[in-house]
Scaffold this active site. Structure first.
Site, PDB file in Angstrom:
ATOM      1  N   CYS A  23       0.812  -1.222   0.000  1.00  0.00           N
ATOM      2  CA  CYS A  23       0.000   0.000   0.000  1.00  0.00           C
ATOM      3  C   CYS A  23       0.844   1.272   0.000  1.00  0.00           C
ATOM      4  CB  CYS A  23      -0.930  -0.025   1.194  1.00  0.00           C
ATOM      5  SG  CYS A  23      -1.738  -1.624   1.355  1.00  0.00           S
TER       6      CYS A  23
ATOM      7  N   LYS B  66      -9.091   8.397   2.239  1.00  0.00           N
ATOM      8  CA  LYS B  66      -9.667   7.079   1.908  1.00  0.00           C
ATOM      9  C   LYS B  66     -11.144   6.990   2.279  1.00  0.00           C
ATOM     10  CE  LYS B  66      -5.379   4.402   1.862  1.00  0.00           C
ATOM     11  NZ  LYS B  66      -4.414   5.406   2.344  1.00  0.00           N
TER      12      LYS B  66
END
Lengths: 88, 415
Positions: B168, B338
């Site tokens: 990530c 996010k």
């Protein structure tokens, strides 16, 4: 197992469709005198892709040599017609 | 004379940005969506058909892909490479690099966490019984360096073309490594960024089996809620962002639009657990501090923090502890996009770097979508509800990956 007989037109249509799918155009754009390398810059992978599609559509094994031998679409159709005739 | 930073290195300017992410297909559109804190999660048909426990994700909205990729090329590349190429095309076209720039001195540096696994998944599902029938382009389509190589091929950029995989954190790693190569004079320009497009049934199934994904199926748009008390996992997203980097002076001298500076970068590794972050946050905090020091700044100079903030309990709690350590109890405002974009895996660090810079340049920190009450509120200064005005100044952007990878960038708006 008997092999269905295909006319030259049917083989030509199959070839034009395979070529058009790989190079992202329409079958009508692909005439007999089209050269895959000179006119479309087809690379070796694309040529193998066209070969794989033809093998599947026509149920025939195509040698790499035959793929690279064909200078134009018309020539490729001639070669395929010959191979299919040899087989039947 | 070349502009040098405090460590006498060449300063790194961002002169082009391309974004293809759930929040938008241009930087301006994505910036607007993030400021509005509007979640992009929705139910995905093919995930429902696969009977997955998590049938929702954040997808890139439809755009005119044919304006970027020919039908012929489209047949040979997968969605991740398509999104990377489209974002790169926008960035390169915006930067308008000089025609006489030697292409030998232009590099491509891309991060991806999942790489071509979605393509290999499809090949295995479609042709697992008869592998001999798989498409001829299966290998070049699914190799993890395909996005980077396709970008290099399209523009004839013959400098170092590398693909980084730090899960990530991959997009952050790639931008940091590209900046490093500009700083040292190895490259005169670089295309850098991150991408992933892994909303497939097998990959989603894998993350769901770890219970890493939110299962808020009755309300997908409320599922991604970083740092919120009611979070229950992350929401998968897809997308790419690409930047063009150049030496600051060169960019200014040729009159290029300069979005800002990649001023600091650091990486390290928890070396602790294959997916869980170390709960004491010391290694992540050290990474943040090193990135800030690398920019020649002190923690108090950072105007806001773009958190990795995945909406998983383990990440958010460890990150909040790390931020508290880094800023010694006086943290600047913190946001986590996010909540809007979902988690783009290798794409997230790059998308967030450019969004963080856009927010820092506009002097407004976006609120975290969906988040109202946080158990970490005593550790971080969470922005919720409405954008928070801040002075224009440097932003710290965090990325933490499975495998313990920590990567932090400092981005500074132009004066």
């Amino acid at each position: 197992m008997s092999t269905p007989t295909r006319t030259r037109d049917e083989i030509a249509h199959t070839v034009r469709t395979a070529v058009a799918d790989v190079i992202g155009t329409e079958p009508e754009e692909i005439g007999d005198d089209v050269s895959l390398v000179a006119d479309y810059g087809v690379d070796s992978l694309e040529l193998m892709d066209i070969g794989a599609r033809l093998e599947k559509a026509l149920d025939v094994h195509i040698e790499v040599r035959d793929l690279t031998l064909a200078e134009t679409v018309g020539h490729a159709v001639d070669l395929l017609e010959e191979r299919l005739r040899e087989r039947s | 004379m070349t502009a040098r930073d405090t460590a006498r290195r060449i300063r790194v300017a961002i002169t082009g940005i391309g974004v293809k992410c759930p929040a938008g297909t241009t930087l301006a559109e994505a910036h607007g969506t993030v400021l509005a804190a509007k979640s992009t999660a929705s139910v995905v048909g093919h995930l429902v058909e696969a009977d997955l426990p998590v049938p929702f994700a954040c997808l890139v909205p439809p755009f005119d892909e044919e304006a970027y990729v020919t039908r012929r090329e489209a047949r040979q590349i997968d969605r991740a490479t398509t999104l990377a190429l489209c974002a790169a095309a926008d960035a390169v076209s915006e930067a308008a690099l000089p025609a006489d720039l030697s292409r030998d001195r232009v590099g491509v540096q891309i991060g991806t966490g999942i790489g071509g696994l979605p393509s290999m998944e499809k090949a295995a599902l479609d042709h697992g019984d008869r592998p001999i029938d798989m498409p001829v382009h299966t290998v070049p389509r699914s190799m993890s360096n395909a996005p980077a190589s396709r970008i290099a091929m399209r523009y004839g950029f013959r400098g170092p073309c590398s693909t980084y995989s730090t899960a990530c954190a991959s997009g952050t790693t790639a931008i940091g490594e590209a900046a490093r190569r500009i700083r040292t004079g190895e490259l005169d320009a670089a295309v850098a960024g991150g991408v992933d497009a892994a909303v497939t049934k097998v990959i989603m199934g894998g993350f769901a089996r770890m219970r890493a994904l939110s299962t808020r199926t009755d309300a997908p748009h409320l599922a991604s809620r970083p740092f919120d008390a009611e979070r229950d996992g992350f929401v998968m997203g897809e997308g790419a962002a690409m930047v063009v980097l150049e030496p600051w002076d060169v960019a200014v001298a040729r009159g290029a639009r300069v979005y800002g500076e990649v001023s600091g970068f650091a990486e390290n590794c928890d070396a602790f657990h294959i997916v869980a972050p170390h709960e004491d946050g010391t290694v992540a905090a050290a990474c943040m501090r090193r990135a800030i020091a690398d920019a020649g700044l002190r923690p108090a100079d950072i105007v806001h923090v773009n958190a990795h903030g995945t909406s998983t309990l383990l990440n958010d709690r460890a990150e909040a502890i790390a931020v508290d350590r880094c800023f010694a109890g006086s943290p600047p405002p913190l946001t986590a996009v996010k909540g809007v974009t979902g988690h783009l895996i290798g794409g997230s660090g790059a998308v967030e770097a450019v969004l963080a810079l856009a927010c820092a340049s506009a002097g407004a920190v976006p609120p975290v979508a969906n988040t109202t009450k946080s158990p970490e509120a005593h550790l971080v200064d969470l922005v919720t509800g409405a954008p928070r005005p801040v002075p224009v100044g440097p932003v710290l952007s965090n990325s933490f990956g499975f495998g313990g990878h920590n990567a932090c960038l400092v981005l500074t708006p132009p004066n």
